[in-house]
Design an enzyme around this catalytic site. Structure first.
Site, short mmCIF file in Angstrom:
data_model
loop_
_atom_site.label_atom_id
_atom_site.label_comp_id
_atom_site.label_asym_id
_atom_site.label_seq_id
_atom_site.Cartn_x
_atom_site.Cartn_y
_atom_site.Cartn_z
N ASN A 9 0.86 -1.18 0.00
CA ASN A 9 0.00 0.00 0.00
C ASN A 9 0.90 1.24 0.00
O ASN A 9 1.67 1.44 0.94
CB ASN A 9 -0.90 -0.04 1.25
CG ASN A 9 -1.81 1.16 1.34
OD1 ASN A 9 -1.38 2.27 1.11
ND2 ASN A 9 -3.06 0.94 1.69
N HIS A 12 1.08 6.21 1.79
CA HIS A 12 1.83 7.17 2.62
C HIS A 12 3.01 7.82 1.90
O HIS A 12 3.60 8.77 2.40
CB HIS A 12 2.21 6.53 3.94
CG HIS A 12 0.98 6.22 4.74
ND1 HIS A 12 0.04 7.19 5.03
CD2 HIS A 12 0.49 5.06 5.23
CE1 HIS A 12 -0.97 6.63 5.70
NE2 HIS A 12 -0.73 5.35 5.83
N ARG A 20 3.44 18.82 1.68
CA ARG A 20 4.03 20.04 1.14
C ARG A 20 3.31 20.56 -0.09
O ARG A 20 3.64 21.62 -0.61
CB ARG A 20 5.49 19.76 0.76
CG ARG A 20 6.47 19.95 1.88
CD ARG A 20 6.51 21.43 2.28
NE ARG A 20 7.26 21.63 3.49
CZ ARG A 20 8.56 21.93 3.52
NH1 ARG A 20 9.24 22.05 2.41
NH2 ARG A 20 9.15 22.11 4.66
N HIS A 45 -5.50 3.75 -1.77
CA HIS A 45 -6.83 4.10 -1.27
C HIS A 45 -7.14 5.52 -1.73
O HIS A 45 -6.52 6.48 -1.27
CB HIS A 45 -6.81 3.99 0.26
CG HIS A 45 -8.14 4.21 0.91
ND1 HIS A 45 -8.34 4.02 2.25
CD2 HIS A 45 -9.35 4.60 0.41
CE1 HIS A 45 -9.61 4.27 2.55
NE2 HIS A 45 -10.23 4.64 1.46
N ARG A 47 -9.27 8.21 -1.10
CA ARG A 47 -10.25 8.59 -0.08
C ARG A 47 -11.12 9.73 -0.59
O ARG A 47 -10.70 10.53 -1.44
CB ARG A 47 -9.53 9.03 1.21
CG ARG A 47 -8.77 7.90 1.87
CD ARG A 47 -8.25 8.34 3.23
NE ARG A 47 -9.33 8.48 4.17
CZ ARG A 47 -9.61 7.59 5.14
NH1 ARG A 47 -8.85 6.53 5.32
NH2 ARG A 47 -10.62 7.79 5.94
N ARG A 51 -6.95 12.92 0.82
CA ARG A 51 -5.88 13.38 1.72
C ARG A 51 -4.51 12.87 1.30
O ARG A 51 -3.51 13.45 1.66
CB ARG A 51 -6.17 12.97 3.16
CG ARG A 51 -6.05 11.50 3.42
CD ARG A 51 -6.16 11.19 4.89
NE ARG A 51 -7.51 11.38 5.40
CZ ARG A 51 -7.95 10.78 6.50
NH1 ARG A 51 -7.15 10.01 7.20
NH2 ARG A 51 -9.18 10.95 6.91
N GLU A 72 -8.53 0.62 -3.20
CA GLU A 72 -9.43 0.65 -2.03
C GLU A 72 -10.30 1.89 -2.14
O GLU A 72 -9.81 2.97 -2.46
CB GLU A 72 -8.62 0.79 -0.74
CG GLU A 72 -7.84 -0.42 -0.37
CD GLU A 72 -7.02 -0.17 0.90
OE1 GLU A 72 -7.20 0.88 1.57
OE2 GLU A 72 -6.20 -1.01 1.21
N THR A 102 -7.03 6.33 9.98
CA THR A 102 -6.92 5.24 9.02
C THR A 102 -8.22 4.45 9.09
O THR A 102 -9.11 4.80 9.86
CB THR A 102 -5.68 4.37 9.35
OG1 THR A 102 -5.58 3.33 8.36
CG2 THR A 102 -5.76 3.74 10.74
N THR A 103 -8.35 3.41 8.25
CA THR A 103 -9.63 2.69 8.20
C THR A 103 -9.89 1.97 9.52
O THR A 103 -9.16 1.05 9.88
CB THR A 103 -9.60 1.67 7.04
OG1 THR A 103 -9.04 2.29 5.89
CG2 THR A 103 -11.00 1.18 6.73
N GLU A 153 -10.97 -9.26 2.61
CA GLU A 153 -9.70 -8.91 3.26
C GLU A 153 -10.01 -8.78 4.74
O GLU A 153 -10.85 -7.95 5.15
CB GLU A 153 -9.13 -7.60 2.70
CG GLU A 153 -7.82 -7.24 3.39
CD GLU A 153 -7.10 -6.05 2.78
OE1 GLU A 153 -7.25 -5.79 1.56
OE2 GLU A 153 -6.38 -5.37 3.53
N HIS A 198 -3.73 -4.59 7.61
CA HIS A 198 -3.88 -3.44 8.51
C HIS A 198 -3.02 -3.63 9.75
O HIS A 198 -3.18 -4.59 10.49
CB HIS A 198 -5.33 -3.18 8.94
CG HIS A 198 -5.55 -1.72 9.21
ND1 HIS A 198 -5.17 -1.12 10.37
CD2 HIS A 198 -6.05 -0.75 8.43
CE1 HIS A 198 -5.45 0.17 10.30
NE2 HIS A 198 -5.98 0.42 9.13
N GLY A 199 -2.10 -2.69 9.91
CA GLY A 199 -1.25 -2.68 11.10
C GLY A 199 -0.17 -3.75 11.10
O GLY A 199 0.45 -3.99 12.13
N GLY A 220 1.10 -1.35 4.35
CA GLY A 220 1.49 0.00 3.96
C GLY A 220 2.36 0.71 4.97
O GLY A 220 3.59 0.79 4.82
N HIS A 221 1.73 1.20 6.03
CA HIS A 221 2.39 2.15 6.92
C HIS A 221 3.75 1.67 7.42
O HIS A 221 4.75 2.40 7.31
CB HIS A 221 1.44 2.44 8.10
CG HIS A 221 1.93 3.52 9.00
ND1 HIS A 221 2.59 3.24 10.18
CD2 HIS A 221 1.89 4.86 8.90
CE1 HIS A 221 2.90 4.39 10.76
NE2 HIS A 221 2.50 5.38 10.00
#
Ligand code: PXP
Length: 247
Positions: A9, A12, A20, A45, A47, A51, A72, A102-103, A153, A198-199, A220-221
């Site tokens: 993902n 980020h 910026r 994703h 959104r 964002r 997503e 986040t989701t 998922e 996730h996570g 992702g993160h």
């Protein structure tokens, strides 16, 4: 053990760019680099508040990668129009709240089954396969099967959070919920693919990756955070190694 595929993902990368409002770092370049490093899918994703990922990113990434793209999105008419135009290989329907970081939590398929079914059918008509991001809950899984989703998922956020809080009892309980959910799919419908995400981090991913029957993990993160210190290609390789239990 069959190690699951890794979907990266890249949201980020776009978060950093949007901080910026400039043209870098490029999520398109990141997606290409992830593919070259061995990622088996790219997730992004779009959104409703835009964002991080922007509409143009979605179109450009679709053109630049050869591995499957997993878009997503919330199940809204606006997103449905975009997805039907872009035609990613996969669409993952997620719940979305404006204020969330986040989701949070899985999609309530059961509570809005006719609408989600309409969206799934429309996406399939456009040539996309559809995944539903849900909690490890058998009633939600059964709803996903009823409306002919191609995949679910499983939301691993509660498992990941328990680990971060060093709550090994809660972590084991959440892991068992995930294992039970995968077994439920296997005993009910063998055509439904099971992904998870996730996570997930290099520290907690192996317990999920080694569950028999998981097709793909979307991460992702933590992977993008690793990339700050080791570079993106090495972060992809390191996550794949962690998934295989070789860290
Ligand atoms: N899967 C889904 C459906 C998500 O919404 C997210 C977060 O955007 C992820 C996976 C990846 O989660 P993380 O960034 O915590 O690895």
């Amino acid at each position: 053990m069959n190690t699951p595929k890794l979907g990266v993902n890249i949201d980020h990368i776009a978060t950093l760019r949007q901080a910026r409002g400039v043209g870098y770092p490029s999520p398109i370049k990141a997606a290409v680099e992830c593919e070259q490093a061995g990622a088996e899918g790219i997730t992004l994703h779009l959104r409703e508040d835009r964002r991080h990922i922007q509409d143009a990113d979605v179109y450009q990434i679709k053109e630049q990668i050869t591995i499957p793209m997993n878009l997503e999105m919330a199940a809204t008419s606006e997103m449905l129009d975009i997805a039907r135009d872009v035609k990613p290989e996969w669409v993952c329907l997620v719940p979305e709240k404006r204020q969330e970081l986040t989701t949070e939590g899985g999609l309530d398929v059961l509570g809005q089954e006719p609408w989600i079914e309409e969206v799934v059918t429309s996406l399939k008509e456009a040539g996309c396969q559809v995944s539903l991001f849900i909690d490890p809950d058998v009633t939600q899984i059964d709803a996903a099967i009823r409306i002919h989703a191609d995949a679910i998922e499983i939301h691993t956020g509660a498992y990941a959070e328990a680990g971060l809080e060093n709550n090994s009892e809660a972590e084991a309980k959440e892991l068992n919920r995930i294992i039970a959910a995968v077994k439920h799919v296997q005993s009910t419908n063998n055509d439904l693919l099971v992904n998870a995400g996730h996570g997930l981090t290099r520290d907690n991913v192996y317990k999920i990756a080694k569950i028999d029957g998981i097709n793909e993990l979307n991460i992702g993160h933590a992977l993008i955070a690793d990339a700050l210190f080791m570079g993106l290609s090495d972060a992809v390789v390191a996550m794949k190694n962690a998934m295989a239990g070789q860290s």
